[in-house]
Each structure stands twice: as C-alpha cells, then as structure tokens.
Design a protein around this motif. Structure first.
Motif, PDB file in Angstrom:
ATOM      1  N   VAL A 132     122.603  57.357   7.326  1.00 27.13           N
ATOM      2  CA  VAL A 132     122.986  56.565   6.160  1.00 27.13           C
ATOM      3  C   VAL A 132     124.510  56.519   6.098  1.00 27.13           C
ATOM      4  N   GLY A 133     125.060  55.314   6.197  1.00 27.74           N
ATOM      5  CA  GLY A 133     126.504  55.165   6.353  1.00 27.74           C
ATOM      6  C   GLY A 133     126.834  55.014   7.822  1.00 27.74           C
ATOM      7  N   ALA A 134     126.058  54.183   8.506  1.00 29.39           N
ATOM      8  CA  ALA A 134     126.100  54.122   9.974  1.00 29.39           C
ATOM      9  C   ALA A 134     127.356  53.473  10.522  1.00 29.39           C
ATOM     10  N   ALA A 146     125.616  60.093   4.972  1.00 28.37           N
ATOM     11  CA  ALA A 146     127.082  60.075   5.043  1.00 28.37           C
ATOM     12  C   ALA A 146     127.645  58.830   4.372  1.00 28.37           C
ATOM     13  N   ALA A 147     126.917  58.264   3.425  1.00 26.25           N
ATOM     14  CA  ALA A 147     127.373  57.061   2.725  1.00 26.25           C
ATOM     15  C   ALA A 147     128.331  57.448   1.598  1.00 26.25           C
ATOM     16  N   TYR A 148     129.189  56.502   1.243  1.00 28.10           N
ATOM     17  CA  TYR A 148     130.172  56.763   0.191  1.00 28.10           C
ATOM     18  C   TYR A 148     130.574  55.451  -0.458  1.00 28.10           C
ATOM     19  N   GLN A 149     130.631  55.459  -1.772  1.00 28.45           N
ATOM     20  CA  GLN A 149     131.119  54.316  -2.546  1.00 28.45           C
ATOM     21  C   GLN A 149     132.388  54.729  -3.273  1.00 28.45           C
ATOM     22  N   HIS A 150     133.485  54.009  -3.004  1.00 23.03           N
ATOM     23  CA  HIS A 150     134.752  54.372  -3.633  1.00 23.03           C
ATOM     24  C   HIS A 150     134.838  53.798  -5.046  1.00 23.03           C
ATOM     25  N   ARG A 151     135.453  54.569  -5.936  1.00 20.90           N
ATOM     26  CA  ARG A 151     135.777  54.131  -7.281  1.00 20.90           C
ATOM     27  C   ARG A 151     137.157  54.669  -7.623  1.00 20.90           C
TER      28      ARG A 151
END
Length: 351
Positions: free
Chosen positions: A10-12, A75-80
């Motif tokens: 996840v987060g490929a 390993a997914a990430y959403q920035h804020r």
C-alpha cells in the motif's frame, strides 16, 4: 500453511513502496499487488490497482475481492499542513485498507505498518537519543499513535500479527514523492552547477554538525519483509537504520565532490523559496543533457528537505533491537548517497 505468499503493498509508488516491490520481485515465493492513487503498469509479477483509500466505497470495491492476500505492507501517507490534520486521513486509509482486505482474505497473516521517528517526537524538536522502541509516547495528536493503537485493538482475537517499522530518513528512487531527500539534493546540486555556484548547505547553522541517521530503501525493504515473516517479530516495533551515523559537515563536501562542485560556507536558505523559480533553469539543464522528460514539480521535495535541514539537534535511534532479533544487514550511508545519485544518472533524471 500455504508457502506461497501474496503481498499487498500500500503506497506502491513511493520511495518505500517501490523498493519493497523491487525486493519482493526477487523472492520466488511471493506474489505482489501494488496499491496507489495513480496505479501503475502491471506485469507478470506485479498487479497494480488504482484506488482512493480515503473513499471507503472505492476501497471495498477494489480490495474486497483480494482473497489471496497474506501480508499487508502499509506505507501510504497523506500530507496535511498541520500535525492534527494528519490524523483523520492517515487513520482512515489504514482502516479502509485493512477492513476491506480482512473481510475477504481468510489467510491474512501479518500487517506491517510503516512508521518513523515521528513516533519519538523527532519532528517536534530535540528529543531523547538514541530513541528506543520502549520510549514513552508524547502528548498527541500524532497519527502514528492512532494507527498503531488501531492495529493493536483490531488484532485481538485474530490470527494475524502486526509489526511497526521505524526508519530514519529514507533514501531511494521515486519521483513525485514529497519526502525524497536524495533527489532534492541532486537537483539542488545540479542547479547550483548550472548557475556556476558552489554547493552551500542550506539548513540551520546548528544542523551542520549534528548527528543524523538515514535508512537505505533497499535495506528497509529487507527489514520489512524480515519482520513480517519471522515469528519472533510479531506485535512489536523495530527501529531500522543503515547502521552508521554522520554529520552534514562531513557528508556535504563528499556530495559536492560527486557533482564536481566547490563547497561554500553554510547559509540558511529556504529551498522552497529559492527553488520556486528554477523551472526554466531546469528545462535548460534537461535540454542540454538530454534528460528524461520529468516535470520540475515531480523532482521537487523542497518542503521536506527544508524540514530535514532544520534539525539543529541529533536525529537517530537505537537499532540494536532488530539486531538482537536476527536482522544484521547494514549499508554505509555515504555509499548509499553515491549509489542513489548514480541511479538518477542512469535513469537520466539528473545530468
């Protein structure tokens, strides 16, 4: 137990996910599925799926049929823009992933959660070093706390286990990634050379001499798979670093020599500011050296680089727990930087 395993990465398309997939490709007993927002080109080893993990319905529609998944590598990430704002989206993506897959995958064995030194407050200011996995949490909000607590509670009564992988700053190849320090340095150096400038360390004055740790993306991939498959590693966290420490005051001149640049005294510069108008310069560089057609925006990680170069305090963890548990790989950080720069040149990302 089925010896053939299926990894859901996840987060490929990020630095971590790309290198994890590359490592898994070399292991005959793994099938691989990669998840990302923009998807990818599938082949005989890797199936790519484009999915919006913030959309519960889309996640269930795309992931609800993945019965073969045995291991989730998250390993997914959403920035804020704020620490508090990071919590809801990053927790929601993990929840939507796990609950969609768990409902279908009857042989789910392990969930690997990519964390980092934010767990220790490394992003907030000077903290206890070397950081250890047993260190107490600080006052929230911190999305990594919420994600780990969710996994700890969710696994109660289940057969699968979890692990938390805590790298330092990760070095590896990926484009369009907001946290690629090596690429930012390479582009900054290339622009400096084009403009006839020496290479200046752009961070805070105190950051030049502090101890820093990094984690090679290939090493991290090996450690992540190790922790996900070694029965001794279930339901705990591990710091994963290269195995050495460095100071920018020693590393920076070596980087400058790689790019055939002189070194000038450090000067605090916001790369987000000084690189904002350099797209035309980069276009000139790309045409002169026949570089691959990547946009300047895809090569830019200036906000993250400014963040790393602002650390006027030591930034490293204690990696002995992983060694005591059986993981003994290491990478020399100087060699890592040079190998990454060589890779960028081979791919014609930089001149």
């Amino acid at each position: 137990m089925n010896m053939q395993k299926t990894a859901l990465v996840v987060g490929a398309q990020g630095v971590i996910g790309r290198n994890l997939i590359d490592h898994l490709r070399g292991l005959a007993d793994w099938s691989i599925i990669g998840l990302s927002r923009r998807g990818g080109e599938s082949d005989e080893r890797v199936q790519h799926i484009a999915v919006d993990l913030l959309d519960k319905d889309d996640a269930r529609a795309k992931l609800g049929g993945l019965r073969q998944v045995t291991h989730i590598f998250y390993a997914a990430y959403q920035h804020r823009p704020t620490w508090a704002g990071l919590v809801a989206p990053n927790l929601a993506m993990l929840v939507n992933t796990l609950e969609s897959v768990e409902a279908a995958a009857g042989d789910l064995q392990h969930v690997s959660l990519m964390q980092g030194y934010k767990v220790y407050g490394g992003h907030l200011g000077p903290f206890k070093t070397p950081a250890r996995e047993t260190d107490a949490h600080f006052m929230p909000p911190e999305f990594m706390f919420d994600q780990q607590t969710y996994l700890e509670q969710r696994r109660q009564g289940k057969s699968w286990t979890w692990s938390g992988i805590r790298p330092a700053v990760v070095g590896g190849f990926a484009l369009g990634n907001p946290m690629n320090l090596a690429l930012a340095i390479a582009v900054y150096a290339s622009v400096s050379k084009e403009l006839g400038l020496p290479l200046r360390f752009p961070g805070k004055p105190g950051a030049y001499d502090k101890l820093v740790e990094m984690t090679d993306a290939g090493l991290l991939a090996k450690a992540t798979v190790w922790a996900a498959t070694d029965p001794r590693c279930g339901n705990q966290a591990f710091n994963i670093g290269n195995g050495d420490l460095f100071r920018w005051s020693e590393m920076w001149p070596k980087i400058a020599r790689y790019f055939d640049l002189e070194v000038a005294p450090p000067l605090p510069l916001s790369l987000s500011t000084v690189m904002a108008d350099k797209a035309e310069v980069w276009q000139r560089i790309a045409e002169k050296h026949d570089l691959a057609p990547h946009s300047f925006a895809d090569l830019s990680s200036w906000e993250f680089s400014d963040f790393v170069f602002s650390w006027d305090y030591d930034m490293f963890g204690d990696g002995s727990k992983a060694r005591r548990s059986g993981f003994h790989e290491y990478v020399e950080t100087e060699a890592m930087f040079m190998a990454i720069f060589d890779d960028f040149r081979r791919r014609k990302v930089i001149p």
